[in-house]
Design a protein around this motif. Structure first.
Motif, mmCIF file in Angstrom:
data_model
loop_
_atom_site.group_PDB
_atom_site.id
_atom_site.type_symbol
_atom_site.label_atom_id
_atom_site.label_comp_id
_atom_site.label_asym_id
_atom_site.label_seq_id
_atom_site.Cartn_x
_atom_site.Cartn_y
_atom_site.Cartn_z
ATOM 1 N N PRO A 5 -29.264 25.692 60.810
ATOM 2 C CA PRO A 5 -30.333 24.070 60.957
ATOM 3 C C PRO A 5 -30.844 23.650 61.570
ATOM 4 O O PRO A 5 -31.064 23.924 63.001
ATOM 5 N N TRP A 6 -32.316 23.291 61.451
ATOM 6 C CA TRP A 6 -33.952 23.372 61.856
ATOM 7 C C TRP A 6 -33.718 21.301 61.962
ATOM 8 O O TRP A 6 -33.173 21.056 60.620
ATOM 9 N N THR A 7 -34.337 21.688 62.925
ATOM 10 C CA THR A 7 -35.319 19.779 62.812
ATOM 11 C C THR A 7 -36.326 19.731 63.067
ATOM 12 O O THR A 7 -36.842 21.023 64.059
ATOM 13 N N LEU A 8 -37.297 18.813 62.542
ATOM 14 C CA LEU A 8 -38.364 17.986 63.408
ATOM 15 C C LEU A 8 -38.353 17.999 64.997
ATOM 16 O O LEU A 8 -37.421 17.050 64.634
ATOM 17 N N ILE A 9 -39.174 18.487 65.398
ATOM 18 C CA ILE A 9 -39.038 17.672 66.706
ATOM 19 C C ILE A 9 -40.459 17.321 67.333
ATOM 20 O O ILE A 9 -40.856 16.856 68.017
ATOM 21 N N TRP A 56 -40.523 22.330 64.032
ATOM 22 C CA TRP A 56 -39.391 22.691 64.159
ATOM 23 C C TRP A 56 -38.735 23.900 64.500
ATOM 24 O O TRP A 56 -39.543 24.591 64.647
ATOM 25 N N GLU A 59 -31.426 23.448 65.527
ATOM 26 C CA GLU A 59 -30.334 22.540 65.871
ATOM 27 C C GLU A 59 -30.087 22.786 67.635
ATOM 28 O O GLU A 59 -30.067 21.953 68.225
ATOM 29 N N ARG A 62 -32.774 21.507 70.293
ATOM 30 C CA ARG A 62 -33.604 20.345 70.341
ATOM 31 C C ARG A 62 -33.519 19.798 70.902
ATOM 32 O O ARG A 62 -35.094 19.748 71.565
ATOM 33 N N GLU A 66 -37.474 19.303 73.137
ATOM 34 C CA GLU A 66 -37.791 18.124 73.270
ATOM 35 C C GLU A 66 -38.820 17.402 74.357
ATOM 36 O O GLU A 66 -39.458 17.003 74.789
#
Length: 111
Positions: A5-9, A56, A59, A62, A66
């Motif tokens: 899964p990818w996440t917006l950072i 992105w 996960e 992340r 960040e």
């Protein structure tokens, strides 16, 4: 094979800043994807925040990503002003030598 899964950072209206963040992550060995780099022209027809360029990451990267972005984009705290002990001139914290008399800033300077 399991899909990661990818996440917006990070998202910002300035594509150059988004590219800078990508370069920071690449230099740290964190794979990332850029998204919405060309959607700016769609703002108005699409919600403006959905058109911002985005970075992105997977996960599992992340937290580290960040932290790197936060560290890189926070402005360093300016050094506090100091008063030259030799002549009393008030100087900005960025200077370590008095322009007036050549005195040096000391670690235990007066404010």
């Amino acid at each position: 094979m399991t899909e990661v899964p990818w996440t917006l950072i990070f998202a910002h209206g300035n594509a150059l800043l988004v590219g800078h963040v990508r370069n920071l992550l690449d230099a740290a060995g964190i794979p990332c994807e850029l998204r919405n780099m060309t959607l700016g022209g769609g703002a108005g027809e699409l919600p403006p925040l959905e058109c911002e360029p985005q970075v992105w990451v997977a996960e599992h990267n992340r937290e580290r990503a960040e932290a790197l972005v936060k560290q890189a984009l926070e402005e360093p705290a300016p050094d506090s002003a100091w008063r030259c002990r030799a002549c009393g001139e008030e100087l900005e914290g960025a200077f370590d030598t008095c322009w007036n008399c050549g005195g040096h800033k000391e670690d235990d300077h007066d404010r």
